[in-house]
Design an enzyme around this catalytic site. Sequence first.
Site, PDB file in Angstrom:
ATOM      1  CG  ASN A   9      48.658  46.805  42.647  1.00 41.01           C
ATOM      2  OD1 ASN A   9      49.627  46.240  41.103  1.00 41.01           O
ATOM      3  ND2 ASN A   9      48.047  45.885  43.193  1.00 41.01           N
ATOM      4  CD1 TRP A  10      47.624  51.574  37.633  1.00 38.96           C
ATOM      5  CD2 TRP A  10      48.732  51.277  35.281  1.00 38.96           C
ATOM      6  NE1 TRP A  10      48.353  52.636  36.554  1.00 38.96           N
ATOM      7  CE2 TRP A  10      48.517  51.902  35.865  1.00 38.96           C
ATOM      8  CE3 TRP A  10      48.365  50.194  33.791  1.00 38.96           C
ATOM      9  CZ2 TRP A  10      49.060  53.273  34.633  1.00 38.96           C
ATOM     10  CZ3 TRP A  10      49.584  50.848  33.039  1.00 38.96           C
ATOM     11  CH2 TRP A  10      49.201  52.645  33.260  1.00 38.96           C
ATOM     12  CE  LYS A  11      44.405  45.671  43.123  1.00 36.56           C
ATOM     13  NZ  LYS A  11      43.386  45.522  44.547  1.00 36.56           N
ATOM     14  CG  HIS A 100      48.898  42.542  46.409  1.00 34.24           C
ATOM     15  ND1 HIS A 100      47.409  41.867  46.955  1.00 34.24           N
ATOM     16  CD2 HIS A 100      48.176  44.112  46.568  1.00 34.24           C
ATOM     17  CE1 HIS A 100      46.409  42.994  46.583  1.00 34.24           C
ATOM     18  NE2 HIS A 100      47.319  44.701  45.994  1.00 34.24           N
ATOM     19  CD  GLU A 102      43.898  41.935  44.269  1.00 31.15           C
ATOM     20  OE1 GLU A 102      45.301  42.451  43.924  1.00 31.15           O
ATOM     21  OE2 GLU A 102      43.355  42.665  45.027  1.00 31.15           O
ATOM     22  CD  GLU A 172      48.315  46.803  49.684  1.00 33.37           C
ATOM     23  OE1 GLU A 172      47.914  48.142  49.390  1.00 33.37           O
ATOM     24  OE2 GLU A 172      47.684  45.626  49.755  1.00 33.37           O
ATOM     25  N   GLY A 178      40.206  47.527  47.983  1.00 34.58           N
ATOM     26  CA  GLY A 178      39.335  47.083  46.619  1.00 34.58           C
ATOM     27  C   GLY A 178      37.590  46.738  47.514  1.00 34.58           C
ATOM     28  CB  SER A 218      39.868  51.897  50.292  1.00 33.62           C
ATOM     29  OG  SER A 218      39.273  50.893  49.914  1.00 33.62           O
ATOM     30  N   GLY A 239      45.429  50.487  44.726  1.00 31.49           N
ATOM     31  CA  GLY A 239      44.943  50.086  43.754  1.00 31.49           C
ATOM     32  C   GLY A 239      43.751  50.758  42.559  1.00 31.49           C
ATOM     33  N   GLY A 240      42.448  51.203  42.958  1.00 34.99           N
ATOM     34  CA  GLY A 240      41.705  51.203  42.104  1.00 34.99           C
ATOM     35  C   GLY A 240      41.877  53.188  41.393  1.00 34.99           C
TER      36      GLY A 240
END
Length: 257
Positions: A9-11, A100, A102, A172, A178, A218, A239-240
């Site tokens: 997920n590149w956000k 998600h 967010e 999640e 994150g 993470s 993500g990251g």
Amino acid sequence: MRTPMIAGNWKMNHNLETGRAVATAVAQGAAELTAAKKVEVIIAPSFVSLSSLSSALKSSPDTVQLAAQNMHWAEKGAYTGDISPSMLLDVGCSYVILGHSERRHVFLESDELINRKVRSAIAHGLKPIVCIGETLDERESNWTEAKNIFQLRAALVGVSAQEMSQVVIAYEPVWAIGTGKTATPEQAQEVHALIRAELKALYNEQVAHATRILYGGSVKPDNIGELLAKNDIDGALVGGASLTADSFLALVAEAAK
Ligand code: PEP
């Protein structure tokens, strides 16, 4: 046997140029890594990069598939700024991430709205990756089980056992996204087993057994191995560590072992 999945997920990261470079490198690397053992590799870039990545990945559509990070439930209409399921299909998406944390916390998406999107995605032939997870407060108040079961049930209202073959669940924990704080493999496995048991109660043994449940929060190359070693963890939503080809491919390599 459930095919493992690694979804990046590149956000709100990467522009057209950097996104294409990462996606192309991932496609090249993943083709080799997954030659012996199948792993579904998914990239979810921003909406505006989907079309460009779709053409960049044209020669390897089965190696790397595209997901959107969200969508509107309606087919079309007066929804300024939003994107419909058929628009996502049009640019080559196979999957869509829904619910998600967010979207839930920053954009205040409700369980009812997420359920509408899940049903719309399935009806249009897009496979939803449905995210659920508790906050730190909820974990510390012993609400982990109740929260995850509630969000799971709410997201799947009106989804049939047959349609579940299109659905992927992502656990999640919000406190792990994150933050660099990963759930321990035991903490993650406990919730994954709970989700699988709930799928059995909601549907049947076959659905519970066949549904992929990803862990997200993470995930890094140095912790994914112990997570994937757990019985009910079928992959990761990342993500990251999905933002560079090297770290993303290191995750794919672990899943391909
Ligand atoms: C995510 O965005 O779904 C996520 C798990 O992010 P990170 O891997 O950076 O924690």
